[in-house]
Each structure stands twice: as C-alpha cells, then as structure tokens.
Design a protein around this motif. Structure first.
Motif, PDB file in Angstrom:
ATOM      1  N   ALA A 123      37.732  37.188  38.977  1.00  0.00           N
ATOM      2  CA  ALA A 123      37.661  38.591  39.396  1.00  0.00           C
ATOM      3  C   ALA A 123      38.600  38.898  40.557  1.00  0.00           C
ATOM      4  O   ALA A 123      39.335  39.901  40.515  1.00  0.00           O
ATOM      5  CB  ALA A 123      36.219  38.972  39.731  1.00  0.00           C
ATOM      6  N   PRO A 124      38.608  38.093  41.637  1.00  0.00           N
ATOM      7  CA  PRO A 124      39.565  38.383  42.710  1.00  0.00           C
ATOM      8  C   PRO A 124      41.018  38.277  42.265  1.00  0.00           C
ATOM      9  O   PRO A 124      41.889  38.980  42.801  1.00  0.00           O
ATOM     10  CB  PRO A 124      39.224  37.319  43.766  1.00  0.00           C
ATOM     11  N   GLN A 125      41.293  37.409  41.278  1.00  0.00           N
ATOM     12  CA  GLN A 125      42.647  37.323  40.745  1.00  0.00           C
ATOM     13  C   GLN A 125      43.044  38.627  40.066  1.00  0.00           C
ATOM     14  O   GLN A 125      44.194  39.077  40.173  1.00  0.00           O
ATOM     15  CB  GLN A 125      42.772  36.163  39.753  1.00  0.00           C
ATOM     16  N   LEU A 126      42.103  39.244  39.354  1.00  0.00           N
ATOM     17  CA  LEU A 126      42.379  40.530  38.709  1.00  0.00           C
ATOM     18  C   LEU A 126      42.625  41.614  39.753  1.00  0.00           C
ATOM     19  O   LEU A 126      43.546  42.431  39.607  1.00  0.00           O
ATOM     20  CB  LEU A 126      41.210  40.926  37.807  1.00  0.00           C
ATOM     21  N   LEU A 127      41.791  41.625  40.795  1.00  0.00           N
ATOM     22  CA  LEU A 127      41.972  42.588  41.879  1.00  0.00           C
ATOM     23  C   LEU A 127      43.333  42.391  42.549  1.00  0.00           C
ATOM     24  O   LEU A 127      44.051  43.357  42.824  1.00  0.00           O
ATOM     25  CB  LEU A 127      40.847  42.427  42.911  1.00  0.00           C
TER      26      LEU A 127
END
Length: 213
Positions: free
Chosen positions: A89-93
């Motif tokens: 998820a943080p990679q997507l953000l």
C-alpha cells in the motif's frame, strides 16, 4: 564427587534451563507481537495521512500547492515503508505521489515493487486492478511504442478482476492500445465493453466511433 551427585546436578541444571526457557519464550513472543502491532499502527497512520495529502494535491488547481502536498504525501509514504517495507500500500501511495510530481520512471518502479510477489498477494482485487491500470498508463506515457505490449498485458489482467473499480477506463486504454497496434476489431470490442460498463463515457464513444462500423 560421587557419580550420583553429578547426575542429580546435571538433571537439576537441565530442569532449571528448561524452566527459564519456558518463562522467557512467551515474553519474547509477546514483545515481538507488540512491536509488530505498534509498527502496523504507525504505518497505517502515515499511510492515511499521506492519502489525505495526495487527495489535497489532486484537488487543487494551484500547481505550487499541489506539488507541496504531493511531496508531503511522498514523505509519509517513505515513513510508512521504513516501518513496513513489505507492505504494498505505501508503495502505491509513493507511486501516485511521484507521478503527480512528474517523476514517472520512479513511479513505475514503485508500482513494479507493489505488484511483485509476494507483496501483490496483500492487495485486494480493486487495489490490484487500479495499480495495473496506472502502470499501463505510465508505460504508455513514457514509451508507447516499446511498452504497448506490456501495457496490454496489464490491462487484460486488470479487466479480468471481478473487484476492479474503473473497468471503463481500463477498457478505453486497452482499445487505444489495440488502435496503436492496428488491431481494429479488437479495439472496437474494447471500446464497446467500456460503453457497456459506462454508457456515458465520452472517450469510449469516441473510440468506438473511430473504430468504424
């Protein structure tokens, strides 16, 4: 020292060591669980804050403010990743913030990481579908001629996901890819699917009309 006493001392020492181990292991496991839980909570806080900042960056028409919010969102994503490096998820953000800042190569790398095993298994179908479509968009924006086949692969995979959010956009992009490749019938079918999902889509209607009768 008598052999019997030596044996008794050995047994006593072993029993004491086992008792200490039994007492110590649960505390270590509990400490590890607490540490992991604390890291997860902090990761979520950074991710949620970053998501809000990204939304603000997208909603403003003032470029300077948009870039500032996007940069702040990127910082929050990096903080989340420092705590949970395997969380997609943080990679997507991070990818979305980088893209908004104009760093498309870095954004594509973050999307590749988020969609790589085993991280991708943590994504829901909707998250995975959105990430695949975004990656296809970036590939086409960076080098359509060289990356169009790879973009098609992403889009075909995305539209197969039952939890995919914006299938109309995915089918429109797929239609454009087929147009670029000279696959007129496939393009028409993709635009037709986009219209079926979203009858009011202007882009899908224009693409369908371009593909001919």
């Amino acid at each position: 020292m008598a052999p019997e006493i030596v044996v008794q001392l050995a047994i006593l020492t072993l029993a004491l060591a086992m008792f200490i181990a039994i007492q110590k292991l649960p505390r270590e496991a509990l400490t590890k669980l607490r540490t992991k839980h604390r890291a997860t909570l902090q990761t979520n806080r950074h991710f949620v804050h970053g998501s809000h900042l990204l939304a603000r960056a997208r909603s403003t028409n003032h470029r300077t403010q948009s870039q500032a919010h996007a940069k702040s969102a990127l910082i929050e994503a990096e903080k989340a990743l420092s705590l949970s490096p395997k969380d997609p998820a943080p990679q997507l953000l991070k990818a979305l913030a980088l893209d908004l800042m104009g760093h498309k190569v870095s954004a594509l790398k973050s999307l590749d990481l988020a969609l790589s095993p085993p991280r991708v298994r943590s994504l829901s179908e909707s998250e995975r579908g959105d990430a695949l479509v975004k990656r296809a968009e970036l590939k086409l924006a960076m080098n359509r001629r060289r990356r169009v086949d790879s973009a098609v692969d992403d889009l075909v995979e995305a539209v197969k996901l039952s939890g995919m959010n914006d299938k109309a956009t995915a089918f429109c992009l797929l239609g454009e890819c087929y147009e670029w490749k000279g696959m007129r019938q496939e393009a028409r079918e993709a635009f037709q699917e986009a219209l079926r999902v979203e009858p009011g889509s202007v882009a899908a209607r224009q693409g369908f009309d371009r593909s001919g009768p």
